[in-house]
Design a protein around this motif. Structure first.
Motif, PDB file in Angstrom:
ATOM      1  N   ALA A  12      -4.755 -10.359  -4.594  1.00  0.00           N
ATOM      2  CA  ALA A  12      -3.825 -11.479  -4.418  1.00  0.00           C
ATOM      3  C   ALA A  12      -3.648 -11.821  -2.939  1.00  0.00           C
ATOM      4  CB  ALA A  12      -2.478 -11.142  -5.053  1.00  0.00           C
ATOM      5  N   LEU A  13      -3.538 -10.799  -2.104  1.00  0.00           N
ATOM      6  CA  LEU A  13      -3.357 -11.054  -0.674  1.00  0.00           C
ATOM      7  C   LEU A  13      -4.597 -11.677  -0.057  1.00  0.00           C
ATOM      8  CD1 LEU A  13      -1.141  -8.027   0.154  1.00  0.00           C
ATOM      9  CD2 LEU A  13      -0.617 -10.404   0.692  1.00  0.00           C
ATOM     10  N   LYS A  14      -5.761 -11.290  -0.568  1.00  0.00           N
ATOM     11  CA  LYS A  14      -6.981 -11.911  -0.049  1.00  0.00           C
ATOM     12  C   LYS A  14      -7.028 -13.381  -0.447  1.00  0.00           C
ATOM     13  CE  LYS A  14     -11.738 -10.875   0.944  1.00  0.00           C
ATOM     14  NZ  LYS A  14     -12.838  -9.912   0.785  1.00  0.00           N
ATOM     15  N   ALA A  25      -4.526  -2.568  -6.643  1.00  0.00           N
ATOM     16  CA  ALA A  25      -5.763  -3.359  -6.693  1.00  0.00           C
ATOM     17  C   ALA A  25      -5.432  -4.839  -6.908  1.00  0.00           C
ATOM     18  CB  ALA A  25      -6.672  -2.832  -7.802  1.00  0.00           C
ATOM     19  N   MET A  26      -4.487  -5.093  -7.792  1.00  0.00           N
ATOM     20  CA  MET A  26      -4.055  -6.462  -8.077  1.00  0.00           C
ATOM     21  C   MET A  26      -3.522  -7.133  -6.806  1.00  0.00           C
ATOM     22  SD  MET A  26      -0.877  -7.524 -10.578  1.00  0.00           S
ATOM     23  CE  MET A  26       0.378  -6.885  -9.443  1.00  0.00           C
ATOM     24  N   ARG A  56       0.829  -1.218   0.000  1.00  0.00           N
ATOM     25  CA  ARG A  56       0.000   0.000   0.000  1.00  0.00           C
ATOM     26  C   ARG A  56       0.860   1.263   0.000  1.00  0.00           C
ATOM     27  NH1 ARG A  56      -1.331  -3.444   3.548  1.00  0.00           N
ATOM     28  NH2 ARG A  56      -3.217  -4.681   3.408  1.00  0.00           N
ATOM     29  N   LYS A  57       2.089   1.143   0.501  1.00  0.00           N
ATOM     30  CA  LYS A  57       3.019   2.280   0.556  1.00  0.00           C
ATOM     31  C   LYS A  57       4.059   2.230  -0.555  1.00  0.00           C
ATOM     32  CE  LYS A  57       1.344   3.620   4.580  1.00  0.00           C
ATOM     33  NZ  LYS A  57       0.492   4.765   4.679  1.00  0.00           N
ATOM     34  N   ALA A  58       4.021   1.195  -1.361  1.00  0.00           N
ATOM     35  CA  ALA A  58       5.031   1.006  -2.404  1.00  0.00           C
ATOM     36  C   ALA A  58       4.823   1.980  -3.557  1.00  0.00           C
ATOM     37  CB  ALA A  58       4.974  -0.426  -2.932  1.00  0.00           C
ATOM     38  N   ASP A  59       5.891   2.246  -4.265  1.00  0.00           N
ATOM     39  CA  ASP A  59       5.844   3.112  -5.451  1.00  0.00           C
ATOM     40  C   ASP A  59       5.380   2.295  -6.652  1.00  0.00           C
ATOM     41  OD1 ASP A  59       6.816   5.301  -3.984  1.00  0.00           O
ATOM     42  OD2 ASP A  59       8.888   4.677  -4.312  1.00  0.00           O
ATOM     43  N   ALA A 106     -17.898  -8.464  -4.876  1.00  0.00           N
ATOM     44  CA  ALA A 106     -17.402  -7.090  -4.768  1.00  0.00           C
ATOM     45  C   ALA A 106     -15.882  -7.021  -4.882  1.00  0.00           C
ATOM     46  CB  ALA A 106     -17.846  -6.463  -3.448  1.00  0.00           C
ATOM     47  N   ASP A 107     -15.180  -8.105  -4.572  1.00  0.00           N
ATOM     48  CA  ASP A 107     -13.722  -8.112  -4.655  1.00  0.00           C
ATOM     49  C   ASP A 107     -13.218  -8.019  -6.094  1.00  0.00           C
ATOM     50  OD1 ASP A 107     -13.121  -8.368  -1.852  1.00  0.00           O
ATOM     51  OD2 ASP A 107     -13.813 -10.449  -1.987  1.00  0.00           O
ATOM     52  N   PHE A 108     -14.069  -8.365  -7.050  1.00  0.00           N
ATOM     53  CA  PHE A 108     -13.670  -8.348  -8.455  1.00  0.00           C
ATOM     54  C   PHE A 108     -13.845  -6.974  -9.101  1.00  0.00           C
ATOM     55  CE2 PHE A 108     -14.495 -12.666  -7.295  1.00  0.00           C
ATOM     56  CZ  PHE A 108     -13.557 -13.407  -7.991  1.00  0.00           C
ATOM     57  N   GLU A 109     -14.690  -6.145  -8.510  1.00  0.00           N
ATOM     58  CA  GLU A 109     -15.003  -4.838  -9.109  1.00  0.00           C
ATOM     59  C   GLU A 109     -13.788  -3.934  -9.269  1.00  0.00           C
ATOM     60  OE1 GLU A 109     -18.314  -3.268  -6.883  1.00  0.00           O
ATOM     61  OE2 GLU A 109     -19.513  -5.059  -7.319  1.00  0.00           O
ATOM     62  N   PRO A 110     -12.938  -3.769  -8.245  1.00  0.00           N
ATOM     63  CA  PRO A 110     -11.757  -2.905  -8.431  1.00  0.00           C
ATOM     64  C   PRO A 110     -10.828  -3.419  -9.531  1.00  0.00           C
ATOM     65  CG  PRO A 110     -12.064  -3.401  -6.097  1.00  0.00           C
ATOM     66  CD  PRO A 110     -13.028  -4.251  -6.864  1.00  0.00           C
ATOM     67  N   LEU A 111     -10.734  -4.722  -9.667  1.00  0.00           N
ATOM     68  CA  LEU A 111      -9.873  -5.290 -10.707  1.00  0.00           C
ATOM     69  C   LEU A 111     -10.416  -4.957 -12.093  1.00  0.00           C
ATOM     70  CD1 LEU A 111      -9.261  -8.740  -9.018  1.00  0.00           C
ATOM     71  CD2 LEU A 111      -7.595  -6.893  -9.270  1.00  0.00           C
TER      72      LEU A 111
END
Length: 195
Positions: A130-132, A125-126, A115-118, A143-148
């Protein structure tokens, strides 16, 4: 004071000469390309049939054409391996990520807190998905697919994200169980630009 060198696995590591020819050929090809033999090849060769199955699925996921770049695939591995406390995969795939992205900082950022990475919002979102998959797959819902999809990932790309996260969750657990030690060579790869 020198640090004692630990073995690369809790299980016996076979001698290269004792391995079936196809596995020896695979290991030699990797050594010719990278200049060393990553310990994952040596440790998993303890069980040749599982070695073949593992690397067949690895290659099917990591080498296929899709909407994910090679660097994005490695981001998934590094982020999920960090969450799964897998030193081997964070170190080894972190090196590959640094090389693919030509960025000496990215692997450490992604491993600790994506979340803090450049990285781009699309990549965030990817990695959230993946972490989930890697740590809480039972709670995945529509709902988890919508941001992707909002970031342009196709259904096949989403499958790739989930499959890579799931496969490396297995890999992480195996590496932790056998106490697989990363090769020293991985630590410096991609940190200093080649001259």
């Amino acid at each position: 004071m020198t640090t004692p060198v630990r073995p690369i696995s809790r299980w016996p590591v076979p001698d290269l000469a004792e391995l079936p020819e196809d596995i020896r050929d695979r290991i030699r090809a990797v050594q010719d390309k990278s200049g060393f033999v990553p310990n994952v090849f040596l440790t998993l060769a303890h069980r040749p049939e599982e070695f073949r199955a593992f690397f067949a699925y690895h290659d099917a996921l990591m080498l296929r054409d899709s909407g994910l770049t090679k660097g994005e695939r490695e981001m998934i591995v590094v982020a999920t391996s960090g969450a799964n406390d897998c030193v081997y995969c964070v170190v080894a795939h972190g090196a590959i990520l640094r090389i693919y992205e030509k960025n000496p900082l990215i692997a450490d950022q992604v491993a600790v807190n994506y979340r803090k990475a450049d990285i781009t919002p699309r990549q965030r979102a990817m990695l959230a998905f993946a972490l989930k998959v890697a740590s809480d797959s039972g709670s995945i819902e529509p709902a988890d697919f919508e941001p992707l999809r909002a970031h342009g990932f196709s259904d096949e790309d989403i499958w790739d994200i989930g499959a890579i996260a799931a496969f490396f969750a297995l890999s992480n657990r195996m590496a932790n169980m056998i106490s697989m030690r990363p090769n020293d060579e991985f630590y410096l790869l991609g940190r200093v630009p080649r001259k």
